[in-house]
Write a protein that holds these residues in place. Structure first.
Motif, mmCIF file in Angstrom:
data_model
loop_
_atom_site.group_PDB
_atom_site.id
_atom_site.type_symbol
_atom_site.label_atom_id
_atom_site.label_comp_id
_atom_site.label_asym_id
_atom_site.label_seq_id
_atom_site.Cartn_x
_atom_site.Cartn_y
_atom_site.Cartn_z
ATOM 1 N N LYS A 9 -49.772 -47.483 94.272
ATOM 2 C CA LYS A 9 -50.196 -46.100 94.139
ATOM 3 C C LYS A 9 -50.646 -45.856 92.714
ATOM 4 C CE LYS A 9 -49.089 -42.372 97.118
ATOM 5 N NZ LYS A 9 -48.900 -40.942 96.997
ATOM 6 N N CYS A 10 -51.891 -45.555 92.556
ATOM 7 C CA CYS A 10 -52.414 -45.336 91.233
ATOM 8 C C CYS A 10 -53.631 -44.459 91.395
ATOM 9 C CB CYS A 10 -52.772 -46.672 90.588
ATOM 10 S SG CYS A 10 -53.969 -47.609 91.530
ATOM 11 N N ALA A 11 -54.307 -44.225 90.344
ATOM 12 C CA ALA A 11 -55.472 -43.356 90.468
ATOM 13 C C ALA A 11 -56.461 -43.706 89.390
ATOM 14 C CB ALA A 11 -55.055 -41.899 90.335
ATOM 15 N N PHE A 12 -57.708 -43.385 89.638
ATOM 16 C CA PHE A 12 -58.649 -43.429 88.544
ATOM 17 C C PHE A 12 -59.394 -42.127 88.467
ATOM 18 C CE2 PHE A 12 -60.913 -45.481 91.967
ATOM 19 C CZ PHE A 12 -60.098 -46.548 92.321
ATOM 20 N N SER A 83 -51.503 -48.587 79.683
ATOM 21 C CA SER A 83 -50.616 -48.314 80.822
ATOM 22 C C SER A 83 -49.816 -47.037 80.595
ATOM 23 C CB SER A 83 -49.692 -49.504 81.074
ATOM 24 O OG SER A 83 -48.841 -49.688 79.966
ATOM 25 N N HIS A 86 -51.178 -41.994 80.595
ATOM 26 C CA HIS A 86 -50.949 -40.778 81.369
ATOM 27 C C HIS A 86 -49.465 -40.700 81.715
ATOM 28 C CE1 HIS A 86 -51.345 -37.588 84.234
ATOM 29 N NE2 HIS A 86 -52.656 -37.533 84.085
ATOM 30 N N VAL A 88 -47.835 -39.165 83.931
ATOM 31 C CA VAL A 88 -47.426 -38.954 85.317
ATOM 32 C C VAL A 88 -47.482 -40.219 86.163
ATOM 33 C CG1 VAL A 88 -48.036 -37.738 87.433
ATOM 34 C CG2 VAL A 88 -48.021 -36.503 85.270
ATOM 35 N N GLY A 89 -48.353 -41.117 85.814
ATOM 36 C CA GLY A 89 -48.456 -42.334 86.618
ATOM 37 C C GLY A 89 -49.528 -43.218 86.037
ATOM 38 N N ARG A 90 -49.846 -44.248 86.741
ATOM 39 C CA ARG A 90 -50.862 -45.150 86.225
ATOM 40 C C ARG A 90 -52.239 -44.592 86.537
ATOM 41 N NH1 ARG A 90 -51.687 -50.649 84.474
ATOM 42 N NH2 ARG A 90 -53.416 -50.250 83.081
ATOM 43 N N VAL A 91 -52.905 -44.170 85.511
ATOM 44 C CA VAL A 91 -54.230 -43.592 85.686
ATOM 45 C C VAL A 91 -55.202 -44.259 84.723
ATOM 46 C CG1 VAL A 91 -55.640 -41.509 85.621
ATOM 47 C CG2 VAL A 91 -53.232 -41.364 86.293
ATOM 48 N N ILE A 92 -56.174 -44.917 85.286
ATOM 49 C CA ILE A 92 -57.232 -45.492 84.468
ATOM 50 C C ILE A 92 -58.387 -44.526 84.493
ATOM 51 C CG2 ILE A 92 -59.011 -47.275 84.544
ATOM 52 C CD1 ILE A 92 -56.887 -49.255 85.249
ATOM 53 N N LEU B 4 -49.503 -35.727 91.879
ATOM 54 C CA LEU B 4 -49.873 -37.034 92.415
ATOM 55 C C LEU B 4 -50.740 -36.941 93.663
ATOM 56 C CD1 LEU B 4 -46.422 -38.709 91.841
ATOM 57 C CD2 LEU B 4 -48.556 -39.438 90.796
ATOM 58 N N ASN B 6 -53.748 -36.818 94.145
ATOM 59 C CA ASN B 6 -54.962 -37.623 94.181
ATOM 60 C C ASN B 6 -54.713 -39.106 93.943
ATOM 61 O OD1 ASN B 6 -57.501 -35.964 94.590
ATOM 62 N ND2 ASN B 6 -56.300 -34.703 93.177
ATOM 63 N N PHE B 7 -53.457 -39.494 93.980
ATOM 64 C CA PHE B 7 -53.154 -40.911 93.896
ATOM 65 C C PHE B 7 -53.268 -41.474 95.303
ATOM 66 C CE2 PHE B 7 -50.980 -41.744 89.709
ATOM 67 C CZ PHE B 7 -51.363 -40.551 89.133
ATOM 68 N N PHE B 8 -53.857 -42.644 95.421
ATOM 69 C CA PHE B 8 -53.904 -43.280 96.734
ATOM 70 C C PHE B 8 -53.809 -44.773 96.528
ATOM 71 C CE2 PHE B 8 -58.184 -42.094 95.359
ATOM 72 C CZ PHE B 8 -58.823 -43.306 95.310
ATOM 73 N N LYS B 9 -53.639 -45.472 97.632
ATOM 74 C CA LYS B 9 -53.447 -46.907 97.514
ATOM 75 C C LYS B 9 -54.777 -47.531 97.131
ATOM 76 C CE LYS B 9 -49.789 -49.525 99.342
ATOM 77 N NZ LYS B 9 -49.565 -50.836 99.926
ATOM 78 N N CYS B 10 -54.813 -48.115 95.971
ATOM 79 C CA CYS B 10 -56.047 -48.708 95.504
ATOM 80 C C CYS B 10 -55.642 -49.772 94.513
ATOM 81 C CB CYS B 10 -56.934 -47.656 94.861
ATOM 82 S SG CYS B 10 -56.138 -46.823 93.488
ATOM 83 N N THR B 52 -47.890 -52.056 85.069
ATOM 84 C CA THR B 52 -47.545 -51.577 83.724
ATOM 85 C C THR B 52 -48.271 -52.361 82.635
ATOM 86 O OG1 THR B 52 -45.706 -53.115 83.625
ATOM 87 C CG2 THR B 52 -45.232 -50.907 84.472
ATOM 88 N N GLU B 53 -49.418 -52.882 82.998
ATOM 89 C CA GLU B 53 -50.120 -53.765 82.070
ATOM 90 C C GLU B 53 -51.378 -53.083 81.526
ATOM 91 O OE1 GLU B 53 -51.276 -58.446 82.538
ATOM 92 O OE2 GLU B 53 -51.902 -57.097 84.120
ATOM 93 N N ASP B 54 -51.631 -53.223 80.240
ATOM 94 C CA ASP B 54 -52.874 -52.716 79.675
ATOM 95 C C ASP B 54 -54.054 -53.552 80.164
ATOM 96 O OD1 ASP B 54 -51.382 -50.883 78.322
ATOM 97 O OD2 ASP B 54 -51.518 -51.886 76.374
#
Lengths: 229, 229
Positions: A9-12, A83, A86, A88-92, B4, B6-10, B52-54
């Motif tokens: 679960k992540c977002a861009f 990483s 953001h 709130v979560g992993r957001v690229i 969250l 707008n977070f989705f599995k990606c 958790t990786e850059d």
DNA sequence: ATATTTAGTGTATATTTTACACGCTGGACT
DNA sequence: AGTCCAGCGTGTAAAATATACACTAAATAT
């Protein structure tokens, strides 16, 4: 790559550095955040990329929502993905910049709701997230690009004076240019049409108005010509 | 941005265009895909970015896994995110290129398992996914970068001849350079140390060996000097 | 010894970049 | 009507940079 094990679960998002030019000054459109994190700080306009949306489309969407403008110059710069960027979560985020004619900017419901306003580049405040880094990278890219492509005109109204054009370049390149040399160079490319009109209502000798000849440029470009200032 | 929704599995990946220079030729390291989709096609080395990786770390990891090399020149180019670019799900990839000394490349378990091999740039085959686009974008970036930064040396062994250096530039820029003018220009920057050694074991007049003086460059760069070829 | 291969070197010309100052033109003001 | 003011528009000379170009030198191979 062949399975979904590494999907999580992540977002861009896309973030868009919208440049405008007004009163002899290069500006950027910022919005005031209305919610945590970074509530009340200025930030770049951005939004999530939808699941089936191309990145460029998302950037265009953000731009259109805020300014009402379509078909403007838009260029991707790079991705920002620390990483911890953001909370709130992993957001690229994928950073874009766009060039608009500030006079075309339409204040609409979205821009009011998001408290959008223009800020001079040299005095941009501290921004939310890593947005100062993003702005810096986009400005740097613009600086490089403007010397090798005729994109400066995207920031000016269709009719402009040579002095306006020079001031535009000076703002972007953050340097002073010699008037005569600038004119010699830009006119020698034969990409400006002398409209044989002059400014009106100015309290001094009115300047001639010019127009950028895009068709001619496209044509020359296809034949290998390189704009270079 | 604050929730969250707008977070989705990606997923996001990094793809790395690893350039090397050998036998007077610019090469890129490709791997043969062992599974669907695009089974048996050549592809750029890449992998998922961990949660958790850059991004830069992920690109370095991909490079190290395949070549055993660390601390090499690595530059992000841009993100590729067409929504249909990956048949299995929404996968955005961040493209990097890196420059390695091909002689340092260590064939290891991973590179054998992934059937890695070097391909000359002009004859790269059709690649999986949108990897040809990615390669093109990275090559274009390298072409621009190599003229304004002394990164060509990253592709050469520590000691090299001027002819080798010239051939390197010729491969990257895809053009021929004049020997005398090239030498004049590169030597006039005073960034090369004449090692007062010559090649050995060549069947002709041996050439002098030079070394790039990185410290001197850093020092000059800090004072505003610009490498330019 | 001689053939072969690549290394190494200088100059003249063309092009590009830089530096630089003053008369002109219109509106504003009185 | 006259004067002031602000910004417009113009050319040339000098310096720096880029380009074009061909022969001798040094090593190995035969």
């Amino acid at each position: 790559m062949e399975n979904l094990d590494n999907f999580f679960k992540c977002a861009f998002t896309v973030d868009n550095v919208i440049f405008g030019f007004d009163e002899g000054d290069l500006k950027v459109l910022l919005i005031k955040r209305g919610e945590a994190p970074y509530e009340d700080m200025w930030a770049l306009p951005g939004y999530f990329v939808y699941q089936t949306e191309d990145l460029d489309s998302a950037a265009n969407r953000v731009l259109a929502e805020l300014t009402g403008l379509r078909n403007v110059y838009l260029e991707q710069v790079k991705a920002f993905g620390r990483s911890d960027r953001h909370p709130v979560g992993r957001v690229i985020t994928i950073a874009y910049y766009s060039l608009i004619k500030i006079s075309d900017y339409k204040i609409n419901a979205a821009s009011i709701a998001r408290k959008a306003s223009w800020h001079s580049i040299p005095t941009v405040p501290e921004l939310a997230f890593d947005h100062n880094d993003i702005l810096t990278a986009c400005f740097k890219r613009l600086k490089r690009r403007v010397r090798g492509r005729p994109i400066g005109f995207e920031l000016l109204p269709p009719k402009f004076t040579l002095t306006e054009l020079q001031h535009l370049y000076e703002s972007i390149l953050e340097t002073e240019l010699d008037k005569r040399n600038f004119r010699k160079k830009i006119l020698s490319m034969n990409l400006l049409v002398d409209l044989e009109e002059t400014q009106e209502g100015v309290a001094h000798r009115p300047a001639r108005l010019y127009q950028f000849d895009r068709d001619k440029y496209e044509h020359l470009f296809a034949k290998g010509f390189n704009f270079e200032l």
